[in-house]
Design an enzyme around this catalytic site. Structure first.
Site, mmCIF file in Angstrom:
data_model
loop_
_atom_site.group_PDB
_atom_site.id
_atom_site.type_symbol
_atom_site.label_atom_id
_atom_site.label_comp_id
_atom_site.label_asym_id
_atom_site.label_seq_id
_atom_site.Cartn_x
_atom_site.Cartn_y
_atom_site.Cartn_z
ATOM 1 N N ALA A 22 0.854 -1.181 0.000
ATOM 2 C CA ALA A 22 0.000 0.000 0.000
ATOM 3 C C ALA A 22 0.891 1.232 0.000
ATOM 4 O O ALA A 22 2.076 1.164 0.331
ATOM 5 C CB ALA A 22 -0.927 0.011 1.211
ATOM 6 N N LYS A 23 0.323 2.361 -0.371
ATOM 7 C CA LYS A 23 1.062 3.621 -0.391
ATOM 8 C C LYS A 23 0.059 4.762 -0.349
ATOM 9 O O LYS A 23 -1.083 4.621 -0.809
ATOM 10 C CB LYS A 23 1.897 3.738 -1.671
ATOM 11 C CG LYS A 23 3.034 4.738 -1.586
ATOM 12 C CD LYS A 23 4.247 4.156 -0.889
ATOM 13 C CE LYS A 23 5.423 5.105 -0.943
ATOM 14 N NZ LYS A 23 6.618 4.535 -0.295
#
Length: 372
Positions: A75-76
Site C-alpha cells: 500500500a502507499k
C-alpha cells in the site's frame, strides 16, 4: 486518468481519493494487495504527487513485503501539498481525518518523502491512535527510522555482503535520509566514498570524501551541505564516476538504457525506489554489472516497520540494536538469494526478485480463495 485502468490481476484492491477545501489538500491512498496481510507502506507529501505514481509505489510495496517474506500487504499514500508550506500541519491533519475509515484498520501510514518523525506524531495525535502511523519519535514510543537510518544502513550491509567493502570506492546519488545513512555506514565498513550528490550538485573526489564532515554539514545545512563542503559538479557526475559500488538513492527513473551503457562500476545497489528502467536492467546484466533490486536492497525500512507494527500498542520500546541486526541479517541473505535465483532462472535480478515475490503473493491469494 481512469483509475480502473490501474487494476490488473494483482490489484489495486482499493483506491481512495480525498480533498479538503480549507487547506487545499488533495490526497490518495492505494491499497494494492492484502493477500499476505493488511496494507502497509509509506506516505509522501509533494506538490507533484499523482495517483499513478502512488499506485506504482504501492505495487512495489507488495513485492517488497513478499520479497523479505514478511506478512503485510502493499500500500502507499500520497498528499498533494508543499511540505515547506506553513500550512503543512493543517493539511496533514485534514488528510488523516479524511482517511479515518481506512486508518489504521486497513492501512497504517509511514514516513516517506516530505514527512518527518514529528509529522508521524501529529497524525497519531489527530486520530488519537498511536497505531495510526509508524516512525514517530522515540519520546512517544516510536521507532525513529530516519534517526536510525535503517534503509541506508541496509543498503550498505547488502553491498558489504556482495563485495568486501574495505578500500572499495562507493558513489552515492542522493544525500537525504537514505543516501546520508548509507554513506555513514559505508565509511564505517571501510569503504571510500568518492561521490555524493543532492539537488544542489555533485561532489566527486577520487581520493575519498570526508563523510563525517559531510554529515555534520547536512545536519546544519540540509541539501546545501554539498555546496558548503566544496566545489560541486553538475548533477549526474556522481553516477558516471568510476567506482566499485554505485548507489542510486535519490529519485526514480534516473538510470536509463543510455546511462546503463556508460556506468563504470561492478555493483549497483538500488537505494531509491525504481531508479533503473527495464532496458537499463537488461543492459547492466549483459555488461556483467550486478544489480540488487530496490525492493530487496532498500527493504531495511520495511523490516523496521514490521518491528514497529508489532510494538505499536506496546508500552515497551523497540531496541534499535535488535532492529539493525535484523535488517543486516535479512537483507544480506535476501541479496545473495536473489542473485542465485537470477542465475538459476536465467533472468535479471529484478525479474527473479519479482517472480519470487509474485509466487509468494499468488500462493496466499489461492489459499484465501481470491483466485482459482
Amino acid at each position: 486518468m481512469d483509475v480502473l485502468e490501474l487494476m490488473d490481476e494483482w490489484g489495486p484492491e482499493k483506491v481512495v481519493c480525498v480533498s479538503d477545501r480549507r487547506t487545499g489538500m488533495k490526497g490518495v491512498l492505494v491499497i494494492d494487495n492484502t493477500a499476505r496481510g493488511m496494507g502497509k507502506g509509506g506516505t509522501r507529501m509533494s506538490p507533484q504527487v499523482t495517483v499513478a505514481e502512488i499506485a506504482r509505489l504501492a505495487r512495489v510495496m507488495t513485492w517488497k513485503w513478499a520479497g523479505v517474506d514478511l506478512f503485510f500487504g502493499g500500500a502507499k499514500a500520497g498528499i498533494v501539498f508543499d511540505p515547506s508550506s506553513p500550512d503543512k500541519e493543517a493539511a496533514l491533519r485534514a488528510f488523516a481525518r479524511k482517511l479515518s475509515n481506512e486508518v489504521p484498520r486497513e492501512y497504517v501510514l509511514g514516513l516517506d518523502m516530505g514527512l518527518t518523525e514529528r509529522d508521524a506524531a501529529i497524525v497519531q495525535d489527530e486520530l488519537s491512535d498511536r497505531g495510526a502511523m509508524m516512525g514517530a519519535p522515540a519520546q512517544l514510543g516510536g521507532l525513529p527510522y530516519d534517526e536510525l537510518g535503517v534503509t541506508g544502513y541496509g543498503v550498505a550491509e547488502v553491498a558489504d555482503e556482495l563485495v568486501e567493502l574495505r578500500g572499495k570506492r562507493v558513489a552515492v546519488q542522493g544525500f537525504g535520509a537514505v543516501g546520508a545513512a548509507a554513506a555513514k555506514r559505508f565509511a564505517e565498513l571501510g569503504a571510500v566514498v568518492v561521490a555524493v550528490s543532492s539537488v544542489h550538485g555533485a561532489l566527486v573526489d577520487a581520493g575519498g570524501l570526508d563523510v563525517a564532515r559531510l554529515l555534520k554539514l547536512r545536519a546544519e545545512f540540509g541539501d546545501l551541505a554539498v555546496r558548503q563542503y566544496g566545489e560541486v559538479r553538475a548533477l549526474g557526475a556522481e553516477l558516471r564516476v568510476p567506482c566499485d559500488v554505485l548507489v542510486p538513492a535519490a529519485l526514480q527513473d534516473v538510470i536509463d538504457a543510455e546511462l546503463a551503457g556508460e556506468l563504470d562500476t561492478t555493483l549497483v545497489v538500488e537505494g531509491a525506489n525504481l531508479p533503473t528502467s527495464v532496458a537499463a536492467q537488461e543492459i547492466l546484466a549483459q555488461r556483467g554489472i550486478t544489480v540488487v533490486p530496490d525492493f530487496i536492497a532498500n527493504a531495511g525500512g520495511v523490516v523496521a516497520a514490521a518491528f514497529g507494527m508489532d510494538a505499536r500498542y506496546s508500552p515497551f520500546p523497540v531496541n534499535p540494536a535488535t532492529v539493525l541486526e535484523a535488517v543486516s541479517a535479512k537483507l544480506r541473505a535476501n541479496a545473495v538469494n536473489i542473485i542465485a535465483e537470477a542465475r538459476s532462472r536465467g533472468t535479471t535480478t529484478h525479474v527473479a526478485a519479482r517472480e519470487l515475490s509474485q509466487e509468494r503473493v499468488l500462493a496466499a491469494m489461492k489459499l484465501r480463495g481470491r483466485v482459482a
